[in-house]
Design a protein around this motif. Structure first.
Motif, mmCIF file in Angstrom:
data_model
loop_
_atom_site.group_PDB
_atom_site.id
_atom_site.type_symbol
_atom_site.label_atom_id
_atom_site.label_comp_id
_atom_site.label_asym_id
_atom_site.label_seq_id
_atom_site.Cartn_x
_atom_site.Cartn_y
_atom_site.Cartn_z
ATOM 1 N N ILE A 50 -5.166 -27.875 10.198
ATOM 2 C CA ILE A 50 -6.596 -27.528 9.950
ATOM 3 C C ILE A 50 -7.159 -26.689 11.158
ATOM 4 O O ILE A 50 -6.603 -27.318 12.349
ATOM 5 C CB ILE A 50 -7.291 -28.777 9.255
ATOM 6 C CG1 ILE A 50 -8.779 -28.412 9.106
ATOM 7 C CG2 ILE A 50 -7.449 -29.835 10.566
ATOM 8 C CD1 ILE A 50 -9.347 -29.166 8.292
ATOM 9 N N LEU A 78 -9.258 -26.756 13.622
ATOM 10 C CA LEU A 78 -10.191 -27.693 14.435
ATOM 11 C C LEU A 78 -10.577 -27.247 15.993
ATOM 12 O O LEU A 78 -10.001 -27.727 17.007
ATOM 13 C CB LEU A 78 -9.501 -28.885 14.448
ATOM 14 C CG LEU A 78 -9.497 -29.995 13.131
ATOM 15 C CD1 LEU A 78 -8.870 -30.957 13.425
ATOM 16 C CD2 LEU A 78 -10.998 -30.166 12.621
ATOM 17 N N SER A 106 -10.625 -30.001 19.130
ATOM 18 C CA SER A 106 -10.088 -31.245 18.816
ATOM 19 C C SER A 106 -8.762 -30.876 18.147
ATOM 20 O O SER A 106 -8.454 -29.939 17.676
ATOM 21 C CB SER A 106 -10.718 -32.267 18.094
ATOM 22 O OG SER A 106 -11.234 -31.850 16.771
ATOM 23 N N ALA A 164 -7.835 -36.242 15.210
ATOM 24 C CA ALA A 164 -8.487 -36.308 14.001
ATOM 25 C C ALA A 164 -8.049 -37.079 12.999
ATOM 26 O O ALA A 164 -8.954 -37.562 11.905
ATOM 27 C CB ALA A 164 -9.109 -34.907 13.279
ATOM 28 N N THR A 167 -9.607 -37.563 1.932
ATOM 29 C CA THR A 167 -10.009 -37.116 3.255
ATOM 30 C C THR A 167 -9.504 -37.675 4.465
ATOM 31 O O THR A 167 -9.688 -37.149 5.567
ATOM 32 C CB THR A 167 -11.353 -37.113 3.441
ATOM 33 O OG1 THR A 167 -11.969 -38.237 3.239
ATOM 34 C CG2 THR A 167 -12.166 -36.364 2.189
ATOM 35 N N GLU A 177 -14.662 -37.236 13.306
ATOM 36 C CA GLU A 177 -15.249 -36.046 12.760
ATOM 37 C C GLU A 177 -14.096 -35.442 11.539
ATOM 38 O O GLU A 177 -14.326 -34.267 10.872
ATOM 39 C CB GLU A 177 -15.498 -34.971 13.712
ATOM 40 C CG GLU A 177 -16.753 -35.266 14.545
ATOM 41 C CD GLU A 177 -18.060 -35.095 13.748
ATOM 42 O OE1 GLU A 177 -18.115 -34.271 12.881
ATOM 43 O OE2 GLU A 177 -18.649 -36.175 13.547
ATOM 44 N N GLY A 178 -13.116 -35.865 11.421
ATOM 45 C CA GLY A 178 -11.974 -35.467 10.546
ATOM 46 C C GLY A 178 -12.436 -35.062 9.056
ATOM 47 O O GLY A 178 -12.263 -34.252 8.681
ATOM 48 N N ASN A 232 -15.338 -35.010 7.917
ATOM 49 C CA ASN A 232 -16.142 -33.968 7.622
ATOM 50 C C ASN A 232 -15.763 -32.411 7.917
ATOM 51 O O ASN A 232 -16.064 -31.512 7.132
ATOM 52 C CB ASN A 232 -17.590 -34.030 8.700
ATOM 53 C CG ASN A 232 -18.443 -35.320 8.328
ATOM 54 O OD1 ASN A 232 -18.603 -35.507 7.431
ATOM 55 N ND2 ASN A 232 -19.125 -35.685 9.459
ATOM 56 N N LYS A 233 -14.816 -32.359 8.692
ATOM 57 C CA LYS A 233 -14.190 -31.147 9.127
ATOM 58 C C LYS A 233 -13.231 -30.685 7.766
ATOM 59 O O LYS A 233 -13.203 -29.555 7.489
ATOM 60 C CB LYS A 233 -13.310 -31.013 10.273
ATOM 61 C CG LYS A 233 -13.854 -31.284 11.504
ATOM 62 C CD LYS A 233 -14.931 -29.971 11.899
ATOM 63 C CE LYS A 233 -15.727 -30.091 13.247
ATOM 64 N NZ LYS A 233 -16.581 -28.975 13.100
ATOM 65 N N PHE A 234 -12.442 -31.677 7.211
ATOM 66 C CA PHE A 234 -11.773 -31.296 6.351
ATOM 67 C C PHE A 234 -12.609 -30.913 4.891
ATOM 68 O O PHE A 234 -12.284 -29.766 4.311
ATOM 69 C CB PHE A 234 -11.060 -32.792 5.853
ATOM 70 C CG PHE A 234 -10.256 -32.666 4.406
ATOM 71 C CD1 PHE A 234 -8.780 -32.040 4.643
ATOM 72 C CD2 PHE A 234 -10.460 -32.917 3.315
ATOM 73 C CE1 PHE A 234 -8.131 -31.742 3.557
ATOM 74 C CE2 PHE A 234 -9.908 -32.659 2.048
ATOM 75 C CZ PHE A 234 -8.512 -32.206 2.447
ATOM 76 N N GLU A 283 -15.800 -29.570 4.922
ATOM 77 C CA GLU A 283 -16.192 -28.485 5.281
ATOM 78 C C GLU A 283 -15.312 -27.276 5.130
ATOM 79 O O GLU A 283 -15.790 -26.253 4.688
ATOM 80 C CB GLU A 283 -16.939 -28.343 6.671
ATOM 81 C CG GLU A 283 -17.994 -29.256 6.899
ATOM 82 C CD GLU A 283 -18.534 -29.411 8.378
ATOM 83 O OE1 GLU A 283 -18.102 -28.786 9.343
ATOM 84 O OE2 GLU A 283 -19.376 -30.275 8.887
ATOM 85 N N THR A 284 -14.142 -27.549 5.501
ATOM 86 C CA THR A 284 -13.201 -26.487 5.568
ATOM 87 C C THR A 284 -12.570 -26.023 4.208
ATOM 88 O O THR A 284 -12.653 -24.931 3.639
ATOM 89 C CB THR A 284 -12.083 -26.727 6.574
ATOM 90 O OG1 THR A 284 -12.357 -27.007 7.884
ATOM 91 C CG2 THR A 284 -10.991 -25.666 6.597
#
Length: 147
Positions: A46, A48, A51, A56, A77, A109-110, A112-114, A116-117
């Motif tokens: 992903i 990122l 990071s 993550a 997630t 933050e893993g 949230n990033k997943f 959002e992406t």
């Protein structure tokens, strides 16, 4: 912008065919079940910035599962479970509609990033029958391996 995504997809498929030297086999595979979204896919990349993937998702990798016949997707997630209606049109895919998700506290933050992406993904491609690429515009932002 979507034209660039289509051009990128055609380039990636052509590149994979040329690299393997089996363009006809790639064309045949494209009509088989191995190129469908159907099944479960585990995240292995992903985008990122700032990071690493390993940081993550040190406990558990996210995954997504598609039920094409029922037009549904579900997954995890790395912390919370999610599910929603599958919206596709050819190679285009859309995760912008709200989908259900559990709400446990998740460190880092893993997650949230997943999420959002995932919501930025506009199209997908499947290479070698076992690699699912999610693309935002014309940039590959997520990569999954078939489980």
């Amino acid at each position: 912008m979507r034209t660039y995504g289509l051009i990128l997809l055609v380039f990636l498929i052509g590149f994979a065919a040329c690299k393997s030297g089996r363009a006809t086999q790639t064309t045949q595979t494209a009509t088989s079940g191995k190129t469908t979204l159907e099944g479960e896919w585990e995240l292995n990349y992903i985008m990122l910035p700032g990071s690493s993937f390993e940081e993550a998702y040190k406990e558990k990798k996210p995954f997504i599962k598609f039920d094409v016949a029922e037009r549904k997707f579900s997954g995890n997630t790395s912390c919370n479970s999610f599910a929603g209606k599958l919206k596709t049109d050819g190679q285009k895919i859309d995760f912008t509609e709200p989908f259900m998700m559990t709400k446990m506290f998740c460190p880092g933050e893993g997650e949230n990033k997943f999420v959002e992406t995932l919501k930025k993904v506009t199209s997908y491609s499947i290479t070698d029958g076992n690699t699912l690429n999610f693309i935002s515009g014309d940039i590959g932002v997520m990569r999954f391996t078939r489980k």
